[in-house]
Motif scaffolding. Structure first.
Motif, short mmCIF file in Angstrom:
data_model
loop_
_atom_site.label_atom_id
_atom_site.label_comp_id
_atom_site.label_asym_id
_atom_site.label_seq_id
_atom_site.Cartn_x
_atom_site.Cartn_y
_atom_site.Cartn_z
N ILE A 1 0.84 -1.19 0.00
CA ILE A 1 0.00 0.00 0.00
C ILE A 1 0.88 1.25 0.00
N ILE A 2 0.66 2.14 -0.97
CA ILE A 2 1.46 3.37 -1.09
C ILE A 2 0.52 4.56 -1.11
N ARG A 3 0.96 5.63 -0.41
CA ARG A 3 0.12 6.83 -0.27
C ARG A 3 0.90 8.06 -0.77
N PRO A 4 0.86 8.32 -2.06
CA PRO A 4 1.71 9.38 -2.63
C PRO A 4 1.21 10.80 -2.39
N LEU A 5 0.00 10.97 -1.85
CA LEU A 5 -0.54 12.33 -1.63
C LEU A 5 -0.31 12.83 -0.20
N LEU A 6 0.38 12.07 0.63
CA LEU A 6 0.54 12.47 2.04
C LEU A 6 1.15 13.86 2.25
N PRO A 7 2.07 14.33 1.40
CA PRO A 7 2.62 15.69 1.62
C PRO A 7 1.66 16.81 1.26
N PHE A 8 0.53 16.51 0.64
CA PHE A 8 -0.36 17.53 0.11
C PHE A 8 -1.57 17.73 1.03
N SER A 9 -1.96 18.99 1.22
CA SER A 9 -3.11 19.31 2.06
C SER A 9 -4.40 19.19 1.26
N ARG A 10 -5.51 19.10 1.99
CA ARG A 10 -6.81 19.07 1.34
C ARG A 10 -7.04 20.36 0.55
N GLU A 11 -6.53 21.47 1.08
CA GLU A 11 -6.66 22.76 0.39
C GLU A 11 -5.95 22.75 -0.95
N GLU A 12 -4.72 22.22 -1.00
CA GLU A 12 -3.98 22.12 -2.26
C GLU A 12 -4.72 21.25 -3.26
N ILE A 13 -5.25 20.13 -2.77
CA ILE A 13 -5.94 19.19 -3.65
C ILE A 13 -7.20 19.82 -4.22
N LEU A 14 -7.97 20.53 -3.39
CA LEU A 14 -9.18 21.20 -3.85
C LEU A 14 -8.86 22.27 -4.89
N LYS A 15 -7.84 23.05 -4.63
CA LYS A 15 -7.44 24.11 -5.56
C LYS A 15 -7.05 23.52 -6.91
N PHE A 16 -6.29 22.42 -6.90
CA PHE A 16 -5.87 21.77 -8.14
C PHE A 16 -7.08 21.24 -8.90
N ALA A 17 -8.03 20.64 -8.18
CA ALA A 17 -9.23 20.10 -8.83
C ALA A 17 -10.04 21.20 -9.50
N GLU A 18 -10.18 22.32 -8.82
CA GLU A 18 -10.97 23.43 -9.39
C GLU A 18 -10.27 24.04 -10.59
N GLU A 19 -8.95 24.20 -10.52
CA GLU A 19 -8.20 24.79 -11.64
C GLU A 19 -8.23 23.89 -12.87
N ASN A 20 -8.28 22.57 -12.66
CA ASN A 20 -8.24 21.63 -13.78
C ASN A 20 -9.61 21.04 -14.10
N LYS A 21 -10.65 21.64 -13.48
CA LYS A 21 -12.04 21.24 -13.76
C LYS A 21 -12.25 19.73 -13.61
N ILE A 22 -11.68 19.18 -12.54
CA ILE A 22 -11.85 17.76 -12.24
C ILE A 22 -13.17 17.56 -11.50
N GLU A 23 -13.99 16.68 -11.99
CA GLU A 23 -15.27 16.40 -11.34
C GLU A 23 -15.09 15.33 -10.26
N TRP A 24 -15.91 15.45 -9.21
CA TRP A 24 -15.89 14.44 -8.16
C TRP A 24 -17.28 14.35 -7.55
N ARG A 25 -17.46 13.34 -6.71
CA ARG A 25 -18.73 13.13 -6.03
C ARG A 25 -18.58 13.48 -4.56
N GLU A 26 -19.55 14.20 -4.02
CA GLU A 26 -19.55 14.53 -2.60
C GLU A 26 -20.26 13.42 -1.82
N ASP A 27 -19.59 12.89 -0.82
CA ASP A 27 -20.18 11.88 0.06
C ASP A 27 -20.99 12.62 1.13
N SER A 28 -22.31 12.46 1.11
CA SER A 28 -23.18 13.20 2.03
C SER A 28 -22.87 12.88 3.50
#
Length: 436
Positions: free
Chosen positions: A155-182
């Protein structure tokens, strides 16, 4: 973030370049960003998705969303569905623990079945912070405070150095779609409560809290390595491995200023949890025990004995037939007819073959067993009294086997032969029995 991620994965995990990689994708923000990043890099990837059926149609919507994404981007995908609530109820687990058990069991099954090398998950720095707080609140030791490991087996976790804020910003800039878990909005789960109520306060106090935590955990990892080095050195002085057992010298152990810490370090991996009982065992009377699922710790005079719990029941009996020349289970013994005797010992006996009746029976000793010890001219003695005279520990008693002929003891195996079956001047046929 793309360049930062690329540099990170190449420098930290260079061995992934030629490997087949599974990605655990829920459809949420983090896993969709990880999928997007790896799809743009030259890695051989496939997606794994678990439908836990916990959110009715929403769960099936997640599955359909990911399947459509993979079809559009020509990415292989494997999906499965679990009745998570029924599993949790059957095994008396929380929903979160049940879901974890189910998904990782399936992940490892597919790694082997499809011949893939590693599984990548989208755990990030905020997940690590939440896990740290959860473990801290439960009174964890160093193991629980050093953070989520970057790699744990396959099991490898390559996103550990990145914050949720960085990930959200990248997703919005690159128009990546995702599903919100209610369910993420609910604070009935401890992790969500920490995420929504506590973490924002910590970040308000210190805007660089995630960086500070990473530094702290780096120091803790270094401390853990020092502890492990010291633990190995002291173990070599205090412990002695005897077959499958480990004997800890209490006279040496109690001279250590922090012997409880060493005991925790040595015994933690064996599944023990009743630490106060274990620490009390050091000063307890001989014969006291503490149990884990597969192991137990016994106080025997000035020794603690760690031993695996035998799967062989006292009721088990094993027959030895007349033509058998060797026994491989539960003990290794050889049997052969000989023309003369050599020097006998506790591990080798010579018996008058005409005095025994096959099949012989090999069994565990029972309370009330009586035999006639070799050399005592036919006087009977309880096996339990023999054990007491030999100063056997409880574990040694439990591991002792009895060889019988027609319900009469021939040999307390490895300890004493029975007088009634010894050879004499009238013996015509000698059977040699040897414990290997």
């Amino acid at each position: 973030m793309f360049s930062k991620f690329q540099n990170h994965i190449v420098s930290r995990f260079p061995f992934l370049a030629e490997k087949k990689l599974f990605l655990a994708v829920s459809g949420g923000l983090d896993s969709m960003v990880l999928l997007h990043l790896l799809h743009k890099l030259p890695y051989q990837i496939a997606v794994l998705h678990c439908n836990f059926q916990l959110r009715s149609l929403e769960s099936f919507g997640d599955q359909e969303f990911i399947q459509n994404y993979c079809i559009q981007n020509n990415i292989p995908i494997f999906t499965t569905q679990f009745d998570t609530e029924a599993f949790a109820q059957d095994y008396k687990l929380s929903i979160q623990v049940a879901a974890r058990e189910l998904r990782y069991s399936w992940f490892y099954e597919l790694l082997e079945e499809k011949n893939f090398d590693y599984l990548l998950t989208a755990h990030h720095a905020d997940d690590n912070l939440e896990t740290f707080i959860i473990n801290l609140s439960r009174g964890s030791g160093l193991e629980g405070l050093i953070g989520i490991p970057e790699q744990n087996d396959k099991i490898i976790r390559p996103l550990l150095p990145f914050s949720r804020e960085e990930i959200l910003k990248f997703a919005e800039e690159n128009k990546i779609e995702w599903r919100e878990d209610s369910s993420n909005a609910s604070t009935k789960y401890l992790r969500n409560k920490i995420r929504h109520d506590l973490v924002p306060v910590l970040k308000e106090i210190n805007v660089n809290f995630l960086d500070t935590l990473q530094k702290t955990q780096s120091y803790l990892r270094e401390t853990k390595e020092m502890v492990e080095d010291a633990s190995i050195m002291i173990y070599q002085q205090v412990a002695k491995e005897v077959g499958e057992d480990i004997h800890f010298d209490l006279n040496k152990l109690k001279k250590l200023p922090n012997y409880k810490s060493y005991l925790y370090q040595w015994l933690n991996e064996f599944g023990f949890s009743a630490w106060n009982d274990i620490y009390d065992l050091v000063e307890s009377q001989s014969g006291k025990q503490v149990f884990a699922h597969e192991f137990r710790l016994l106080k025997n005079r000035e020794t603690l004995i760690l031993s695996p719990i035998s799967e062989i029941s006292e009721k088990d009996e094993f027959e030895i037939h007349e033509n058998d020349t060797e026994v491989n289970f539960p003990l290794k013994m050889t049997l052969c007819n000989v023309g003369h005797t050599t020097f006998g010992s506790n591990r080798t006996i010579f018996v008058d073959a005409e005095k025994i009746q096959f099949p012989l029976v090999l069994r565990k000793w029972k309370e009330g067993d009586v035999f006639c010890p070799f050399g005592m001219s036919g006087k009977s003695k309880k096996v339990s009294k023999l054990f007491k005279d030999e100063k056997l520990s409880l574990l040694e008693k439990e591991k002792t086997w009895i060889l019988c002929s027609d319900n009469q003891i021939i040999w307390v195996v490895g300890i004493r032969q029975d007088e009634r079956f010894k050879i004499n001047n009238t013996t015509n046929k000698i059977l040699k029995i040897e414990l290997q």
